[in-house]
Design a protein around this motif. Structure first.
Motif, mmCIF file in Angstrom:
data_model
loop_
_atom_site.group_PDB
_atom_site.id
_atom_site.type_symbol
_atom_site.label_atom_id
_atom_site.label_comp_id
_atom_site.label_asym_id
_atom_site.label_seq_id
_atom_site.Cartn_x
_atom_site.Cartn_y
_atom_site.Cartn_z
ATOM 1 N N SER A 145 0.816 -1.216 0.000
ATOM 2 C CA SER A 145 0.000 0.000 0.000
ATOM 3 C C SER A 145 0.843 1.255 0.000
ATOM 4 O O SER A 145 0.351 2.340 -0.354
ATOM 5 N N THR A 146 2.077 1.106 0.441
ATOM 6 C CA THR A 146 2.956 2.275 0.558
ATOM 7 C C THR A 146 3.857 2.423 -0.658
ATOM 8 O O THR A 146 4.110 3.544 -1.127
ATOM 9 N N LEU A 147 4.315 1.307 -1.171
ATOM 10 C CA LEU A 147 5.317 1.344 -2.236
ATOM 11 C C LEU A 147 4.640 1.165 -3.597
ATOM 12 O O LEU A 147 3.717 0.356 -3.747
ATOM 13 N N PRO A 148 5.128 1.873 -4.610
ATOM 14 C CA PRO A 148 4.553 1.738 -5.948
ATOM 15 C C PRO A 148 5.015 0.438 -6.587
ATOM 16 O O PRO A 148 6.039 -0.141 -6.199
ATOM 17 N N PRO A 149 4.265 -0.056 -7.598
ATOM 18 C CA PRO A 149 4.703 -1.263 -8.306
ATOM 19 C C PRO A 149 6.083 -1.040 -8.956
ATOM 20 O O PRO A 149 6.387 0.055 -9.415
ATOM 21 N N GLY A 150 6.882 -2.075 -8.955
ATOM 22 C CA GLY A 150 8.205 -1.980 -9.571
ATOM 23 C C GLY A 150 9.248 -1.274 -8.720
ATOM 24 O O GLY A 150 10.365 -0.995 -9.166
ATOM 25 N N TRP A 151 8.924 -1.003 -7.460
ATOM 26 C CA TRP A 151 9.864 -0.280 -6.566
ATOM 27 C C TRP A 151 11.176 -1.021 -6.412
ATOM 28 O O TRP A 151 12.265 -0.462 -6.573
ATOM 29 N N SER A 152 11.131 -2.299 -6.087
ATOM 30 C CA SER A 152 12.358 -3.078 -5.872
ATOM 31 C C SER A 152 13.140 -3.265 -7.161
ATOM 32 O O SER A 152 14.378 -3.199 -7.174
ATOM 33 N N ALA A 153 12.372 -3.481 -8.299
ATOM 34 C CA ALA A 153 13.081 -3.686 -9.564
ATOM 35 C C ALA A 153 13.822 -2.425 -9.987
ATOM 36 O O ALA A 153 14.966 -2.473 -10.471
ATOM 37 N N ARG A 154 13.171 -1.306 -9.847
ATOM 38 C CA ARG A 154 13.814 -0.055 -10.241
ATOM 39 C C ARG A 154 15.056 0.246 -9.359
ATOM 40 O O ARG A 154 16.024 0.851 -9.826
ATOM 41 N N ILE A 155 15.040 -0.147 -8.052
ATOM 42 C CA ILE A 155 16.229 0.044 -7.191
ATOM 43 C C ILE A 155 17.403 -0.752 -7.734
ATOM 44 O O ILE A 155 18.539 -0.267 -7.807
ATOM 45 N N LEU A 156 17.137 -2.001 -8.146
ATOM 46 C CA LEU A 156 18.215 -2.847 -8.645
ATOM 47 C C LEU A 156 18.792 -2.275 -9.934
ATOM 48 O O LEU A 156 20.011 -2.287 -10.152
ATOM 49 N N VAL A 157 17.886 -1.785 -10.803
ATOM 50 C CA VAL A 157 18.368 -1.177 -12.046
ATOM 51 C C VAL A 157 19.217 0.052 -11.726
ATOM 52 O O VAL A 157 20.262 0.298 -12.332
ATOM 53 N N ALA A 158 18.780 0.842 -10.711
ATOM 54 C CA ALA A 158 19.537 2.023 -10.329
ATOM 55 C C ALA A 158 20.911 1.642 -9.763
ATOM 56 O O ALA A 158 21.870 2.421 -9.851
ATOM 57 N N CYS A 159 21.023 0.459 -9.197
ATOM 58 C CA CYS A 159 22.310 -0.016 -8.681
ATOM 59 C C CYS A 159 23.264 -0.363 -9.811
ATOM 60 O O CYS A 159 24.461 -0.564 -9.567
ATOM 61 N N VAL A 173 22.482 -2.923 -12.079
ATOM 62 C CA VAL A 173 22.267 -4.306 -12.529
ATOM 63 C C VAL A 173 21.546 -4.259 -13.875
ATOM 64 O O VAL A 173 20.544 -3.555 -14.027
ATOM 65 N N PRO A 174 22.003 -4.975 -14.870
ATOM 66 C CA PRO A 174 21.373 -4.958 -16.190
ATOM 67 C C PRO A 174 19.919 -5.479 -16.124
ATOM 68 O O PRO A 174 19.577 -6.317 -15.276
ATOM 69 N N TYR A 175 19.107 -4.953 -17.054
ATOM 70 C CA TYR A 175 17.690 -5.346 -17.086
ATOM 71 C C TYR A 175 17.517 -6.856 -17.204
ATOM 72 O O TYR A 175 16.645 -7.421 -16.504
ATOM 73 N N PRO A 176 18.270 -7.548 -18.058
ATOM 74 C CA PRO A 176 18.043 -8.999 -18.181
ATOM 75 C C PRO A 176 18.218 -9.714 -16.852
ATOM 76 O O PRO A 176 17.457 -10.634 -16.525
ATOM 77 N N GLU A 177 19.245 -9.308 -16.054
ATOM 78 C CA GLU A 177 19.501 -9.995 -14.797
ATOM 79 C C GLU A 177 18.423 -9.666 -13.772
ATOM 80 O O GLU A 177 18.027 -10.530 -12.980
ATOM 81 N N VAL A 178 17.968 -8.423 -13.780
ATOM 82 C CA VAL A 178 16.881 -8.072 -12.854
ATOM 83 C C VAL A 178 15.629 -8.844 -13.218
ATOM 84 O O VAL A 178 14.910 -9.390 -12.359
ATOM 85 N N TRP A 179 15.301 -8.897 -14.554
ATOM 86 C CA TRP A 179 14.112 -9.641 -15.015
ATOM 87 C C TRP A 179 14.232 -11.102 -14.633
ATOM 88 O O TRP A 179 13.296 -11.710 -14.141
ATOM 89 N N GLY A 204 5.440 -5.696 -10.654
ATOM 90 C CA GLY A 204 6.825 -5.220 -10.685
ATOM 91 C C GLY A 204 7.517 -5.594 -11.970
ATOM 92 O O GLY A 204 8.286 -4.800 -12.541
ATOM 93 N N ILE A 205 7.253 -6.830 -12.480
ATOM 94 C CA ILE A 205 7.864 -7.247 -13.743
ATOM 95 C C ILE A 205 7.338 -6.400 -14.880
ATOM 96 O O ILE A 205 8.089 -6.028 -15.797
ATOM 97 N N CYS A 206 6.079 -6.042 -14.803
ATOM 98 C CA CYS A 206 5.482 -5.204 -15.847
ATOM 99 C C CYS A 206 6.180 -3.855 -15.910
ATOM 100 O O CYS A 206 6.533 -3.358 -16.983
ATOM 101 N N VAL A 207 6.427 -3.268 -14.733
ATOM 102 C CA VAL A 207 7.124 -1.984 -14.700
ATOM 103 C C VAL A 207 8.555 -2.135 -15.214
ATOM 104 O O VAL A 207 9.065 -1.291 -15.963
ATOM 105 N N LEU A 208 9.213 -3.223 -14.852
ATOM 106 C CA LEU A 208 10.594 -3.457 -15.281
ATOM 107 C C LEU A 208 10.679 -3.569 -16.798
ATOM 108 O O LEU A 208 11.533 -2.940 -17.437
ATOM 109 N N LEU A 209 9.748 -4.396 -17.381
ATOM 110 C CA LEU A 209 9.790 -4.600 -18.839
ATOM 111 C C LEU A 209 9.443 -3.317 -19.570
ATOM 112 O O LEU A 209 10.032 -3.002 -20.623
ATOM 113 N N SER A 210 8.535 -2.561 -19.033
ATOM 114 C CA SER A 210 8.157 -1.300 -19.668
ATOM 115 C C SER A 210 9.342 -0.343 -19.685
ATOM 116 O O SER A 210 9.629 0.286 -20.712
#
Length: 1333
Positions: A1229-1243, A1245-1251, A1277-1283
């Motif tokens: 309820s607090t965090l938006p979809p894709g929050w964790s995936a976007r953090i990893l990408v910001a670190c 980590v390439p998109y394929p590995e995060v996916w 979250g996967i939807c946000v990552l792929l988008s």
């Protein structure tokens, strides 16, 4: 300031300083000290050879003794009558009257005999022979004539004696002025003058029987009534006393408070009054043989200290049964004080009876062995009878012995006595005693002649001389003596005869005797006993005794061993038979033969030379003495000793009698001066000589005679062909013995020559006012000189330094008086060359050239004088001490003579360390403060002091240049040029250190002088030197070596570098290592390895810096002591990753530092890293609200990921993704979809590995991802990552998007998606894929 101009010709051409000349043959101090030790050994032997008188009479059980040797023949008799001095005929004209009361006696202090005839007195000068002076002013019959010391301040200065004349009714005092005057036979006599004093007493109530004078001028008398009086006189009449008065000390309560030994004082008249000057006492003897001891006290007082009565009974207790101790025959006739220096045990006096018994009195003997007795005159120790010496019972009658004045020619061997007419002592009247020698006179049976009983110590029997002298028959007394370790008293006894009655017996004063004894006694406690005549016979004439008789003065000489040997030598020479003496071979015999052969001041027993003139034997007799010396001395022997387990035998030489004789003679000649201090405090605060000049001259004359004899007989200590016969092994051993002997003799001869020159030099110093010369030296040198003994002066480096300082003082004294140095230097060189060498003369001439340079006003002459002085100083550099060098360099500085100010100290540095020991020490010992015992350090310090003078010169020229002037600038530039062209590496290092200290390091680096690199690399390490060294390598085109220095500097714990400074060094090191050319010297691979190592160390250092910063955030005023200590440790050196983790990251729970350490070290521990990340995430979640936790997690994870990815060791992104996804599931309820995936990408980590990791969680069905809500959240979250991936691919043509795989996966996700927003998202992805790909 720049000194670049001083180095313009630094490398193209270098002028070289001249090499130090080879050292001249130096004074062999070690050889001199070795010879001096030999003398010391002989000193000790002499001191122990003859026991003290008190030791011999204090043996346990030996309360009496009578051990004698009787000499029947004149060749061995201890005394010899040499001549008769007849009383002048003029003296007898007073005896014409039949009623004559005549008296005779000696006044030895003024060399006169007094003859009183009734009321007239004649003074006969027995030295001059016929000189008579008369005194006829007395009206009454003269009974007593006594010479005493005057009281100070009463008479005029010329009066040095007072003549006391007593009659029956009066006492008169006459002043006597006795002054030295030339006498016959090269000796000094006494000229006298009498003065009336107006001091007299008339109408006496008592007849005075004896008079005695004390050293302070007080006069004591005995009366016929048995009382003791004091004749008190003063300069003027006073309120409380007359000018002269007679004080009776026997009445009025002044008797002794101590109980008398025996009966109370007898009223019997006093017969003897004897002073004990050394103890400030006097003794009285009355007709009842009662002895009383008196002690004068201040204020006209007299203390009766002790009284001895019943002495016959006391003596019988110590010698029971002796026929000499019967009450009827027991009568004491004389008392003889024993001076304190004669008996260390403290024998006070000897009493003599009429039959020759001697009673020795002294303090109580509490134990066996020597105990020093205090001779403090302020206190009196109670005395007792210690020993009874009985007379011999088999004395030969004088009529049975030769009566000639000269010993007849006879065999040197002794004869046994025969006693057909034994002589018995029974009526001794007068006697004399000193140093164990006694003469006692008694009338014969007819009453016309006097028989004289003489005894002397029997040295061969009481001494420990090795091989004893031929023994004489002896007889024991009545007491049975045990055989103690110390020998009992043994004496030689003889009877002499004179044709008339004896009136008085006195010794002839020996010239210089007091000075000699004081000098020997002033050396140390190990002094030869005064009974040891052998130790003194080369230093003083024999003791002559004068016996005053009715016909004149009989001169009797105490014969020494030297006299016996001389007589035997003359007899053997006349018979050309040396065998009797050869049979007497002994090392002491060799010493005496050496004295006879070379000559000695005191050879002739019949004359006494006041001037110490050398006496020599006739040439034929001297040559014969030399022959006998060689025959008696035999040859040295080699004593081999084989060490177990060693094939090489060793051994020692047993020296011949020749060498031992040389040692004995040499040591006994120099003993009076050897251990004495050179100086003593004198008037005016100046020091004066502590060595009497007459004694010095006497010793020198005898040493010169010895040296001359040895020089004329160079083969005296060499073997002859006949002495090297026998087997080969024996001959080889003999050769070793001869070599050892010749080596020892050579050392002794060197010391002999040095001593002669030393005495000459010291006498010369006295002539030039020694005290003023010493005052010219600096304080330390003055202390050195005044603390030296004569031995130190001859045999030590301190003595050499002191003598050089004194020579310099003499030269300065001469120069100060405008006297050229040539005259005094010629005198010094000719008389005492070892104290003023050729080098010394060069220095004096060099100093004179410098003085002329100062005085001249012409520049050309000044330069000429300075150049010549520099040349001479450099030639004599070996002996130029530092103080002189500093003075010379100071003169050169003031004269702007740069060449001398720089080159002379540099040359002296090399000359003073010719063997390179100081340079070797400098190379091998980096820190001189850590070593004190290294003998090379002294040479290093000499060099260092010379270098300091060079630097001082540079500083002086700098200061002069700062004041302006072209001459000063030229001198400064020339000085630097000379300094830099020196080839002395040690000096260059001192120069660089000095320049760096003056902030001229940059100029040094620009010049790059030849020894700069060696100086900067030299231990001990220093931060400033390392900083300059890496810069030196950079400027010299050696970046890799610069990197090495920087790396060492960064890692060193010896320097107080902060952590950022160490990181800076590593950073510079990495930069220099990278700039190293690839192909230089084939070091490519090693350079790469070195660079890699530096980079790794730099990374670890940066981790350490972050650790330090992290801990600093924890530190506060309330922080623990441990934390502060750990912080200090971090800032003081570099740690490795293990230390950082174990000491800091883990104990202080620093997760970021832990991850950083794992990242840098590439240490892969999956469990550990997951624990760190789990704890990091959990701590954030637990300590924050969900929204805040989400923000902090996003910040921290992105930072760490960007730093560590793709390092699995520090950033396990699959575990991190799981942690983030789990947090998102609990906070949808607090965090938006894709929050964790976007953090990893910001670190990063390439998109394929995060996916891939997100898809694995989606498909896993493992808690917490097995619920429908979790699947829906993951699908979103996967939807946000792929988008985001598709949008990123559209913006970047380089990204390779797996379109088919994504399209297929989207179809699957659409089929399983339940959330409409997620389904719409997937539809948009499909449209974008179809549109763009």
């Amino acid at each position: 300031m720049s000194f670049a101009s001083a180095s313009t010709s630094l490398f193209p051409s270098r002028s070289h300083l001249p090499a130090p000349p080879p050292p001249a043959p130096a004074l062999d101090i070690l050889a001199l000290q070795s010879a001096s030790r030999v003398l010391h050994a002989q000193f000790l032997k002499d001191a122990q050879a003859v026991p003290d008188l008190g030791d011999m009479i204090s043996l346990p059980g030996g309360q009496s003794s009578a051990l004698y040797s009787i000499s029947p023949d004149d060749s061995r008799t201890p005394f010899q009558k040499t001549r008769l001095i007849k009383i002048p005929a003029e003296a007898f004209r007073f005896f014409g009257s039949p009623n004559v009361d005549a008296r005779l006696g000696f006044l030895s202090e003024i060399e006169r005999v007094f003859l009183t005839i009734n009321n007239k007195m004649v003074l006969w000068n027995y030295v001059e022979g016929n000189d008579l002076e008369t005194y006829t002013d007395q009206q009454d019959l003269i009974k007593i004539v006594k010479l005493v010391k005057p009281k100070p301040g009463v008479f005029i200065d010329e009066i040095n004696y007072v003549l006391v004349i007593c009659t029956l009714f009066s006492i008169t005092l006459l002043g006597v002025s006795a002054q030295d005057a030339p006498g016959p036979g090269d000796r000094t006599g006494k000229g006298i003058k009498l003065y009336e004093t107006d001091l007299s007493l008339k109408s006496l109530d008592v007849e005075i029987t004896h008079v005695v004078g004390m050293s302070d001028g007080r006069i004591f008398m005995s009366g016929q009534d048995g009382a003791v009086y004091e004749l008190h006189y003063q300069e003027k009449e006073g309120w409380f006393g007359k000018r002269i008065q007679l004080i009776n000390h026997s009445i009025g309560g002044v008797q002794s408070f101590l109980p008398l030994i025996g009966s109370q004082r007898s009223p019997d008249p006093v017969e003897v009054v004897i002073p004990d000057i050394s103890r400030n006492l006097f003794y009285t003897l009355n007709s009842a043989s009662v002895i009383t001891v008196y002690q004068p006290l201040p204020n006209k007082s007299l203390h009766q200290a002790q009284t001895f009565a019943n002495l016959c009974k006391l003596a019988q207790e110590k010698a029971p049964g002796s026929p000499a101790l019967t009450p009827a025959a027991f009568k004491i006739v004389d008392i003889h004080p024993v001076p304190s220096e004669e008996s260390r045990l403290g024998i006070y006096f000897v009493a003599l009876t009429t039959n020759g018994v001697r009673l020795f009195f002294g303090p109580s003997i509490v134990s066996y062995g020597y105990q020093p007795i205090s001779n403090d005159t302020r206190t009196y120790r109670q005395l007792q009878l210690i020993h009874v010496r009985l007379p011999p019972s088999n004395l030969l009658h004088p009529d049975e012995q030769s009566q000639g004045y000269v010993a007849p020619r006879s065999s040197y061997a002794s004869h046994a006595p025969h006693s057909s007419r034994p002589y018995v002592l029974s009526s001794i009247e007068r006697s004399w005693y000193s140093e164990g020698i006694m003469l006692a006179a008694q009338l014969d049976e007819t009453g016309d002649k006097s028989h004289i009983f003489g005894v002397v110590p029997d040295l061969p029997r009481i001494g420990t001389f090795g091989q004893p002298l031929p023994q004489q028959p002896s007889q024991l007394g009545y007491s049975s003596l045990p055989a103690p370790q110390r020998p009992p008293l043994a004496e030689r006894a003889v009877m002499l005869s004179i044709d008339t009655s004896a009136w008085d017996i006195i010794p002839v004063p020996r010239s210089g005797r007091d000075a000699l004894i004081n000098s020997i006694r002033g050396t140390d406690s190990q002094n030869p006993s005064l009974l040891n005549e052998l130790a003194y016979q080369f230093l003083q004439p024999p003791q002559q005794i004068l016996v005053l008789a009715s016909d004149g003065i009989h001169v009797i000489v105490k014969r020494r061993a030297l006299d016996w040997l001389k007589d035997a030598l003359e007899e053997a020479h006349s018979q050309t038979k040396p065998q009797p003496i050869i049979d007497f071979r002994d090392r002491r015999t060799c010493a005496m033969l050496l004295a006879l052969a070379s000559g000695n001041t005191f050879i002739d027993a019949k004359t006494q030379s006041a001037s110490g003139t050398l006496t020599t034997l006739p040439s034929d007799l001297s040559s014969f003495a030399r022959t006998v010396f060689c025959d008696c001395g035999e040859r040295p022997v080699w004593a081999e000793r084989t060490t177990y387990g060693s094939a090489d035998p060793t051994g020692t030489a047993i020296y011949s009698g020749r060498r031992e004789g040389l040692v004995i003679y040499f040591s006994r000649l120099v003993r009076p001066i050897w251990k004495n201090k050179l100086t003593k405090p004198g008037p005016g605060g100046l020091n004066i000589s502590n060595l009497p000049e007459d004694l010095l001259i006497m010793v020198k004359n005898n040493l010169c005679a010895l040296k001359d004899f040895l020089d004329k007989n160079p083969l005296l200590f060499h073997s002859s062909a006949s002495e090297l016969t026998g087997a080969r092994a024996t001959a080889a051993a003999d050769q070793e013995a001869w070599k050892a002997e010749q080596h020892s003799v050579a050392e002794l001869q060197a010391l002999l020559g040095r001593t002669i020159e030393g005495i000459t030099f010291f006498v010369l110093l006295n002539d030039h006012r020694l005290g003023e010369l010493i005052s010219r030296a600096d304080t330390e040198t003055q202390k050195l000189i005044t603390g030296l003994t004569f031995e130190d002066f001859m045999t030590t480096d301190k003595g050499v330094a002191a003598s050089r300082a004194l020579v310099n003082a003499v030269i300065d004294q001469q120069i100060g008086q405008q006297i050229g140095v040539d005259t005094i230097s010629d005198i010094l060189q000719s008389r005492c060359g070892s104290f003023c060498s050729t080098d010394d003369v060069m220095l004096y001439k060099a100093k004179e050239n410098t003085r002329r340079a100062v005085e001249t006003h012409t520049a050309v002459e000044r330069q000429t004088y300075l150049t010549e002085s520099l040349r001479l100083f450099m030639k004599g550099a070996r002996i130029l001490d530092f103080d002189q060098l500093r003075e010379v360099v100071g003169d050169y500085q003031q004269l702007d003579f740069a060449k001398g100010a720089i080159e002379l100290p540099l040359h002296c540095a090399q000359a003073g360390d010719a063997d390179g020991r100081g340079l070797e020490y400098w190379h091998s010992v980096p820190d001189s403060s850590l070593t004190d015992s290294d003998p090379r350090k002294e040479f290093w310090e000499r060099r260092a002091r010379c270098y300091d003078l060079v630097l001082d010169s540079l500083d002086v020229f700098e200061q002069k240049t700062a004041k302006g002037g072209q001459d000063a600038e030229r001198a400064r530039a020339h000085a630097y040029e000379l300094a830099f062209v020196s080839m002395d590496e040690m000096f260059h290092c001192r120069l660089y250190e000095w320049l760096i200290g003056r902030r001229l390091a940059d100029e040094l680096l620009e010049m790059r002088p030849p020894y700069l690199e060696a100086y900067l690399r030299r231990d001990p390490p220093a931060l400033e030197k390392y900083q300059l060294l890496w810069q030196f390598y950079v400027k010299d085109g050696q970046p890799l070596r610069a990197a090495e220095v920087l790396g060492t500097l960064a890692e060193s714990v010896d320097f107080a570098l902060l952590l950022p400074e160490r990181i800076e060094c590593l950073t510079l090191a990495v930069g220099n290592a990278k700039s190293h050319p690839v192909a230089i010297g084939g070091q490519h691979e090693s350079a790469i390895a070195f660079l890699t190592d530096l980079e790794e160390k730099l990374e670890v250092a940066q981790v350490q810096l972050e650790t330090y910063n992290a801990l600093c955030q924890l530190a506060n005023p309330q922080a623990s002591v441990e934390l502060r200590e750990r912080l200090d440790l971090l800032d003081k050196g570099l740690l490795n990753v293990s230390e950082l983790y174990q000491l800091y990251a883990d104990p202080f729970d620093l997760p970021t530092i832990k991850l950083l350490i794992l990242h840098v070290s590439q240490h892969r521990d999956e469990r550990l890293v997951k624990e760190i990340w789990s704890k990091l995430v959990d701590d954030i979640i637990e300590s924050h609200s969900p929204a805040d936790a989400a923000d902090k997690l996003q910040r921290d994870v992105v930072l760490l990921g960007q730093r560590f990815y793709p390092s699995d060791a520090a950033f396990p992104f699959r575990h991190v993704a799981s942690q983030l996804a789990t947090f998102q599931l609990t906070n949808t309820s607090t965090l938006p979809p894709g929050w964790s995936a976007r953090i990893l990408v910001a670190c990063g980590v390439p998109y394929p590995e995060v996916w891939e990791v997100m898809h694995q969680m989606y498909e896993s069905q493992i808690p917490p991802f097995n619920t429908q809500a979790a699947i829906t959240t993951l699908a979103g979250g996967i939807c946000v990552l792929l988008s985001d991936w598709v949008e990123a691919a559209k913006r970047s043509s380089s990204d390779q998007l797996p379109v088919a795989r994504i399209y297929s996966a989207v179809d699957q996700y659409l089929q399983e998606a339940t959330d409409q927003a997620t389904r719409d998202g997937y539809e948009r992805i499909r449209r974008e894929l179809r549109r763009n790909w």
